[in-house]
Structure formats: C-alpha cells, structure tokens
Design a protein around this motif. Structure first.
Motif, PDB file in Angstrom:
ATOM      1  N   LEU A  54       0.714  -1.401  -0.290  1.00 16.87           N
ATOM      2  CA  LEU A  54       0.159   0.004   0.101  1.00 16.87           C
ATOM      3  C   LEU A  54       0.480   1.427   0.270  1.00 16.87           C
ATOM      4  O   LEU A  54       0.222   2.462  -0.930  1.00 16.87           O
ATOM      5  CB  LEU A  54      -0.801   0.080   1.156  1.00 16.87           C
ATOM      6  N   TYR A  55       2.005   1.420   0.778  1.00 15.30           N
ATOM      7  CA  TYR A  55       3.229   2.266   1.035  1.00 15.30           C
ATOM      8  C   TYR A  55       3.541   2.971  -0.760  1.00 15.30           C
ATOM      9  O   TYR A  55       3.987   3.662  -1.234  1.00 15.30           O
ATOM     10  CB  TYR A  55       3.839   2.256   1.937  1.00 15.30           C
ATOM     11  N   LYS A  56       4.132   0.840  -1.045  1.00 17.37           N
ATOM     12  CA  LYS A  56       4.873   1.089  -2.148  1.00 17.37           C
ATOM     13  C   LYS A  56       3.613   1.595  -2.897  1.00 17.37           C
ATOM     14  O   LYS A  56       4.062   2.254  -4.121  1.00 17.37           O
ATOM     15  CB  LYS A  56       4.833  -0.138  -2.757  1.00 17.37           C
ATOM     16  N   ALA A  57       2.375   1.621  -3.264  1.00 19.99           N
ATOM     17  CA  ALA A  57       1.566   2.389  -4.043  1.00 19.99           C
ATOM     18  C   ALA A  57       1.479   3.510  -4.624  1.00 19.99           C
ATOM     19  O   ALA A  57       1.597   4.222  -5.446  1.00 19.99           O
ATOM     20  CB  ALA A  57       0.267   1.615  -4.131  1.00 19.99           C
ATOM     21  N   TYR A  58       1.942   4.253  -3.227  1.00 17.92           N
ATOM     22  CA  TYR A  58       1.741   5.892  -2.964  1.00 17.92           C
ATOM     23  C   TYR A  58       2.776   6.010  -3.134  1.00 17.92           C
ATOM     24  O   TYR A  58       3.068   7.642  -3.696  1.00 17.92           O
ATOM     25  CB  TYR A  58       1.106   5.783  -1.551  1.00 17.92           C
ATOM     26  N   TRP A  59       4.134   6.342  -2.768  1.00 20.20           N
ATOM     27  CA  TRP A  59       5.143   5.817  -3.493  1.00 20.20           C
ATOM     28  C   TRP A  59       6.358   5.792  -3.779  1.00 20.20           C
ATOM     29  O   TRP A  59       7.358   6.214  -4.147  1.00 20.20           O
ATOM     30  CB  TRP A  59       6.006   5.801  -1.402  1.00 20.20           C
ATOM     31  N   SER A  60       5.589   5.206  -4.988  1.00 24.44           N
ATOM     32  CA  SER A  60       6.987   4.326  -5.587  1.00 24.44           C
ATOM     33  C   SER A  60       6.175   5.194  -7.420  1.00 24.44           C
ATOM     34  O   SER A  60       4.559   4.721  -6.906  1.00 24.44           O
ATOM     35  CB  SER A  60       6.937   3.111  -5.798  1.00 24.44           C
ATOM     36  N   LYS A  61       6.751   5.022  -7.879  1.00 30.77           N
ATOM     37  CA  LYS A  61       6.439   5.471  -9.556  1.00 30.77           C
ATOM     38  C   LYS A  61       6.382   3.706 -10.338  1.00 30.77           C
ATOM     39  O   LYS A  61       6.012   4.129 -11.830  1.00 30.77           O
ATOM     40  CB  LYS A  61       7.299   6.381 -10.317  1.00 30.77           C
ATOM     41  N   GLN A  62       7.014   2.612  -9.569  1.00 30.89           N
ATOM     42  CA  GLN A  62       6.693   1.312 -10.610  1.00 30.89           C
ATOM     43  C   GLN A  62       5.590   1.160 -10.756  1.00 30.89           C
ATOM     44  O   GLN A  62       5.004   0.720  -9.403  1.00 30.89           O
ATOM     45  CB  GLN A  62       7.569   0.790  -9.655  1.00 30.89           C
ATOM     46  N   PRO A  63       5.294   0.459 -12.400  1.00 32.52           N
ATOM     47  CA  PRO A  63       3.935   0.158 -11.622  1.00 32.52           C
ATOM     48  C   PRO A  63       3.437  -1.508 -11.353  1.00 32.52           C
ATOM     49  O   PRO A  63       4.553  -2.467 -11.915  1.00 32.52           O
ATOM     50  CB  PRO A  63       3.611  -0.127 -13.703  1.00 32.52           C
ATOM     51  N   PHE A  64       2.896  -1.993 -10.909  1.00 31.50           N
ATOM     52  CA  PHE A  64       2.438  -3.358 -10.137  1.00 31.50           C
ATOM     53  C   PHE A  64       1.274  -3.297  -9.328  1.00 31.50           C
ATOM     54  O   PHE A  64       0.564  -2.066  -9.697  1.00 31.50           O
ATOM     55  CB  PHE A  64       3.926  -3.773  -9.320  1.00 31.50           C
ATOM     56  N   VAL A  65       1.014  -4.502  -9.489  1.00 35.44           N
ATOM     57  CA  VAL A  65      -0.298  -5.107  -9.102  1.00 35.44           C
ATOM     58  C   VAL A  65      -0.112  -6.405  -8.094  1.00 35.44           C
ATOM     59  O   VAL A  65       0.619  -6.627  -8.223  1.00 35.44           O
ATOM     60  CB  VAL A  65      -1.300  -5.185  -9.879  1.00 35.44           C
ATOM     61  N   HIS A  66      -0.479  -5.430  -6.722  1.00 36.87           N
ATOM     62  CA  HIS A  66      -1.208  -7.015  -5.063  1.00 36.87           C
ATOM     63  C   HIS A  66      -1.523  -7.206  -5.490  1.00 36.87           C
ATOM     64  O   HIS A  66      -2.842  -6.474  -4.677  1.00 36.87           O
ATOM     65  CB  HIS A  66       0.085  -6.502  -4.782  1.00 36.87           C
ATOM     66  N   THR A  67      -1.534  -8.386  -4.367  1.00 38.31           N
ATOM     67  CA  THR A  67      -2.685  -9.207  -4.440  1.00 38.31           C
ATOM     68  C   THR A  67      -2.516  -9.074  -2.861  1.00 38.31           C
ATOM     69  O   THR A  67      -2.039 -10.220  -2.147  1.00 38.31           O
ATOM     70  CB  THR A  67      -2.693 -10.385  -4.687  1.00 38.31           C
TER      71      THR A  67
END
Length: 120
Positions: A54-67
């Motif tokens: 969740l924090y990575k989604a807010y603080w990173s520009k790297q595209p990903f999807v986490h289950t």
C-alpha cells in the motif's frame, strides 16, 4: 494512513511506525511471544506484508499490482473477495477474466469462486 498523508502535502516528517517487526520482550500477542508484528516486513525480512505494498503504491512510480491477503490460504467461504492494490489504471484479473478501471492507488475488489479441498 498513506492516503491521508498523500492528501495533505503540507504535512512534513510523515513516516511509517516501523519498517520491520521487532523484538518486544514483554509482548504476548498475535501468536508470537516477544515480537511486535506491526512492521511492514516480517522480523526475518523475508515477507513484505500487504501494508508494505500500500505504501509502495503511494510512494513509488513503479507500476505493479499486488494481490492483498495472498498469505491467507485456508479459506472457508465459497466466494472470496480478492482485493488488489494497483498503481496502474487498468489491469486484468486472470481469475475472473475481468478488466478493471479505477483511479491509481485505489483498491479494487473481485468476487472469485474457488474450490476448497475436501476435509477427511
């Protein structure tokens, strides 16, 4: 918390309580004696928890999807709500063959039927 921080750019010195689980001698909670499990990564540094992504989604520009909840394997319900934390606007859930469109960093849910193993 990550959304609250992102929505308030005037805040400074924002941080996560703890990156890793850590020793806490007097603690006897959560199935592990002597360990505080509030970190984003496990004590042994091997497993990144859902909150980490969740924090990575807010603080990173790297595209990903986490289950989310992928470590929860002993499910009892017939239909499971599968939640994703994506950084892309559109992705496909291969379990349901469904495309999703949403705002970046917004959790997405899919309802997925699954087969439970027979108990003997």
């Amino acid at each position: 918390m990550a959304k609250m921080i992102a929505d308030r750019p005037w805040l400074w010195a924002t941080h996560v309580w703890n990156m890793f689980d850590f020793a806490a001698d007097g603690r006897d909670e959560g199935g592990k004696n002597g360990e505080n499990q509030k970190g984003l990564v496990t004590f042994d540094r091997k497993i990144k928890k859902d909150a980490f992504y969740l924090y990575k989604a807010y603080w990173s520009k790297q595209p990903f999807v986490h289950t989310c909840g992928s470590r929860y394997v002993d499910r009892t319900e017939d239909v499971t709500e599968v939640r994703y934390t994506p950084t892309c606007r559109r992705f496909r859930c291969t379990w349901t063959d469904t495309w999703s469109k949403q705002k970046r960093r917004q959790s997405v849910c899919f309802q997925c039927a699954h087969h439970r193993q027979a108990q003997h």
